[in-house]
Design a protein around this motif. Structure first.
Motif, PDB file in Angstrom:
ATOM      1  N   LEU A 306     -25.005  37.251 109.069  1.00  0.00           N
ATOM      2  CA  LEU A 306     -24.447  35.936 108.820  1.00  0.00           C
ATOM      3  C   LEU A 306     -23.156  36.060 108.027  1.00  0.00           C
ATOM      4  CD1 LEU A 306     -27.604  33.873 107.830  1.00  0.00           C
ATOM      5  CD2 LEU A 306     -26.424  33.870 110.021  1.00  0.00           C
ATOM      6  N   ASN A 307     -22.285  35.111 108.212  1.00  0.00           N
ATOM      7  CA  ASN A 307     -21.040  35.057 107.453  1.00  0.00           C
ATOM      8  C   ASN A 307     -21.355  34.524 106.064  1.00  0.00           C
ATOM      9  OD1 ASN A 307     -18.473  34.795 106.484  1.00  0.00           O
ATOM     10  ND2 ASN A 307     -17.756  33.390 108.061  1.00  0.00           N
ATOM     11  N   SER A 308     -21.334  35.403 105.082  1.00  0.00           N
ATOM     12  CA  SER A 308     -21.716  34.999 103.726  1.00  0.00           C
ATOM     13  C   SER A 308     -20.738  34.000 103.127  1.00  0.00           C
ATOM     14  CB  SER A 308     -21.804  36.238 102.821  1.00  0.00           C
ATOM     15  OG  SER A 308     -20.566  36.933 102.813  1.00  0.00           O
ATOM     16  N   ALA A 309     -19.503  33.951 103.639  1.00  0.00           N
ATOM     17  CA  ALA A 309     -18.533  32.992 103.118  1.00  0.00           C
ATOM     18  C   ALA A 309     -18.924  31.561 103.462  1.00  0.00           C
ATOM     19  CB  ALA A 309     -17.148  33.293 103.670  1.00  0.00           C
ATOM     20  N   ASN A 310     -19.753  31.371 104.487  1.00  0.00           N
ATOM     21  CA  ASN A 310     -20.186  30.039 104.902  1.00  0.00           C
ATOM     22  C   ASN A 310     -21.513  29.622 104.279  1.00  0.00           C
ATOM     23  OD1 ASN A 310     -17.966  29.837 106.490  1.00  0.00           O
ATOM     24  ND2 ASN A 310     -19.017  30.047 108.434  1.00  0.00           N
ATOM     25  N   LEU A 311     -22.059  30.454 103.398  1.00  0.00           N
ATOM     26  CA  LEU A 311     -23.394  30.191 102.858  1.00  0.00           C
ATOM     27  C   LEU A 311     -23.322  29.957 101.354  1.00  0.00           C
ATOM     28  CD1 LEU A 311     -25.275  33.008 104.785  1.00  0.00           C
ATOM     29  CD2 LEU A 311     -25.195  30.583 105.364  1.00  0.00           C
ATOM     30  N   PRO A 312     -23.259  28.721 100.919  1.00  0.00           N
ATOM     31  CA  PRO A 312     -23.237  28.454  99.470  1.00  0.00           C
ATOM     32  C   PRO A 312     -24.527  28.946  98.817  1.00  0.00           C
ATOM     33  CG  PRO A 312     -22.664  26.493 100.752  1.00  0.00           C
ATOM     34  CD  PRO A 312     -23.191  27.493 101.715  1.00  0.00           C
ATOM     35  N   ARG A 313     -24.364  29.628  97.701  1.00  0.00           N
ATOM     36  CA  ARG A 313     -25.525  30.157  96.977  1.00  0.00           C
ATOM     37  C   ARG A 313     -26.009  29.133  95.962  1.00  0.00           C
ATOM     38  NH1 ARG A 313     -29.266  34.087  97.995  1.00  0.00           N
ATOM     39  NH2 ARG A 313     -30.467  34.347  96.105  1.00  0.00           N
ATOM     40  N   ILE A 314     -27.253  28.723  96.035  1.00  0.00           N
ATOM     41  CA  ILE A 314     -27.803  27.733  95.113  1.00  0.00           C
ATOM     42  C   ILE A 314     -28.861  28.383  94.247  1.00  0.00           C
ATOM     43  CG2 ILE A 314     -27.260  25.653  96.403  1.00  0.00           C
ATOM     44  CD1 ILE A 314     -29.933  25.793  97.747  1.00  0.00           C
ATOM     45  N   LEU A 315     -28.824  28.073  92.939  1.00  0.00           N
ATOM     46  CA  LEU A 315     -29.743  28.637  91.959  1.00  0.00           C
ATOM     47  C   LEU A 315     -30.338  27.512  91.132  1.00  0.00           C
ATOM     48  CD1 LEU A 315     -27.501  31.571  90.674  1.00  0.00           C
ATOM     49  CD2 LEU A 315     -29.254  31.685  92.444  1.00  0.00           C
ATOM     50  N   ILE A 316     -31.371  27.842  90.385  1.00  0.00           N
ATOM     51  CA  ILE A 316     -32.004  26.897  89.468  1.00  0.00           C
ATOM     52  C   ILE A 316     -31.510  27.182  88.048  1.00  0.00           C
ATOM     53  CG2 ILE A 316     -34.186  26.191  88.423  1.00  0.00           C
ATOM     54  CD1 ILE A 316     -35.512  26.553  91.074  1.00  0.00           C
TER      55      ILE A 316
END
Length: 495
Positions: A306-316
């Motif tokens: 997957l294109n990691s630039a298109n995948l926002p990383r969400i955390l708690i």
């Protein structure tokens, strides 16, 4: 029959679409831009969610596909979409207390064990810890057609005439033609028709030449006047464009009173004009399409990521949770926020894994395309992919919507790899796109001898395609290629 209130017990079964299930289904069909907007809304709504900084490489799933290794072993997304979420809690649970992520894909670093350059999201070498400047941001924005015309009107006109010209410009189509009837515009503005005609004449003097026309004949006539070629013969030719399209050259020669050489020169002049002068301007900002999946060769197979630039990383944000008060109401509210955040993270993770799994099967089915080109594209349906990876057909349809794949042959919509086909000599069939490619190559190489549809059928049969004449005609028209009669007239006009 007694008319009195009473209580009855009934047992029934029904399928209930929970909000979480609806959200998971929705996420599958969203494009990368829509995912970013959706996550931004969730982060703004849920205070315990936050996005990771850009220097943390996202932990995206990746898969090496080879002929002997074609199953990633991941659980199908149908498990997530068909249950209550309990079955996936163990597999998708993440330890967010550590907030430590390792690099495990080619896009997470520049240069790996095999020397492959990271395609996206990797950290820069030589100590560079930030992204470089975006040179595209320094480029001037392309001016639109209406802005270009408004600027000319403001610099050359004034008063009432400027107002009328601006009103016409507001209804200019992207092609440069006037999109509103002039009589209706005069009635709407409450002005005489003569004033609207005069305003339109002023607009037709603007750049690009031919703008403000009401039809094709008027557009070409404006350009002919600008080129000082609008004589009575050219006017007669422009007034009879239907005969030009039919190739009635003998009739045109009689009407225009010219010989073969003069008619040929007039037709060549006519072909040099722009039938849609407004199309050279961008009517709206063009959105660049970024790939969701990268396909790169690796050994005898393919690396799929997957294109990691298109995948926002969400955390708690657990520090925010710890800072809040410990009263009962706050704890209940935080519990709901944490449940929503955990579900969103799990759903996003499962979405990514499902995309990789579907892309892996597509690459497996269309291996000939990636190695040899469009001529080797096979017919493929959503059901074939769904059966192969043990998912529902609707799930595959959602996954392949608004998703793009980048490989050595270019950027393709995932839907491109699904098409009907025709019978071929090898018994496997051939994709419609492959047949179109063969038809186009045959027509491009026909030279002076124009190939009829019957001849194309014979040539395709010799190549191993079992195809009917009407199918050839349908594919040819779908590619915008005229019939043999039309192509013969075009050849004659181009001499």
């Amino acid at each position: 029959m007694a008319l009195a209130p009473r209580l009855d017990l009934r047992q029934s079964q029904s399928l209930v679409m929970t909000p979480q299930l609806q959200q998971a289904i929705k996420l599958l069909a969203l494009s990368s831009l829509e995912i970013e907007a959706f996550i931004a809304e969730e982060v703004e709504r849920n205070p315990v969610l936050e996005t990771a900084s850009s220097d943390i490489a996202p932990d995206v799933p990746t898969e090496d596909f080879a002929p002997a290794l074609n199953d990633s072993g991941e659980r199908a997304s149908d498990d997530l979409l068909s249950g209550d979420g309990q079955g996936t809690s163990d597999a998708l649970d993440v330890d967010f207390s550590a907030e430590t992520f390792h690099h495990d894909t080619p896009s997470d670093s520049v240069g790996g064990a095999d020397g492959m350059l990271g395609l996206s999201g990797g950290a820069a070498p030589s100590g560079f810890d930030a992204d470089g400047p975006d040179f595209d941001s320094f480029a001037a924005r392309d001016i639109s057609l209406r802005e270009h015309l408004m600027a000319q009107a403001g610099s050359s006109l004034s008063g009432r005439q400027l107002f009328l010209v601006q009103q016409i410009i507001e209804h200019i189509e992207p092609t440069g033609y006037v999109g509103e009837d002039l009589m209706a515009a005069a009635h709407r503005l409450g002005v005489p028709m003569a004033e609207m005609e005069a305003a339109l004449s002023e607009l037709q003097r603007f750049d690009p030449t031919g703008v403000g026309a009401r039809n094709l004949s008027e557009c070409l006539a404006i350009q002919a006047r600008e080129a000082d070629r609008y004589d009575p013969c050219m006017a007669k030719l422009i007034d009879n464009l239907d005969l030009v399209a039919k190739g009635a050259f003998d009739q045109l020669k009689r009407m225009c009173r010219v010989d073969d050489e003069d008619l040929r020169d007039m037709l060549m002049e006519l072909r040099g004009y722009d039938p849609k002068p407004g199309c050279r301007f961008e009517s709206e900002d063009m959105l660049a399409v970024t790939p969701d999946i990268f396909i790169t060769p690796r050994g005898d197979g393919w690396a799929i990521e997957l294109n990691s630039a298109n995948l926002p990383r969400i955390l708690i944000n657990r520090s925010y949770v710890a800072e809040l008060g410990q009263d009962k109401a706050t704890k209940a509210w935080l519990s709901d926020c944490m449940a929503d955040a955990n579900w969103l993270i799990k759903a996003m993770d499962q979405r990514q894994r499902t995309i990789v799994k579907v892309a892996t099967e597509i690459v497996k089915q269309q291996d000939g395309f990636f190695r040899k080109g469009v001529a080797h594209l096979r017919p493929l349906t959503l059901r074939q992919v769904a059966d192969a990876i043990d998912m529902h057909e609707s799930t595959v349809s959602r996954v392949t919507s608004n998703k793009y794949l980048h490989c050595g042959r270019g950027l393709f919509d995932l839907k491109y790899f699904f098409s009907s086909g025709v019978q071929s000599a090898d018994g496997e069939g051939a994709s419609a796109e492959a047949v179109k490619s063969h038809i186009k190559s045959l027509i491009d190489a026909e030279g002076e001898k124009i190939l009829s549809d019957d001849t194309l059928v014979d040539l395709l049969t010799a190549k191993g395609f079992d195809i009917a004449r009407r199918t050839v005609a349908k594919y040819r028209e779908a590619m915008g290629i005229g019939s043999s009669v039309q192509r013969r007239r075009q050849k004659k006009m181009g001499r």
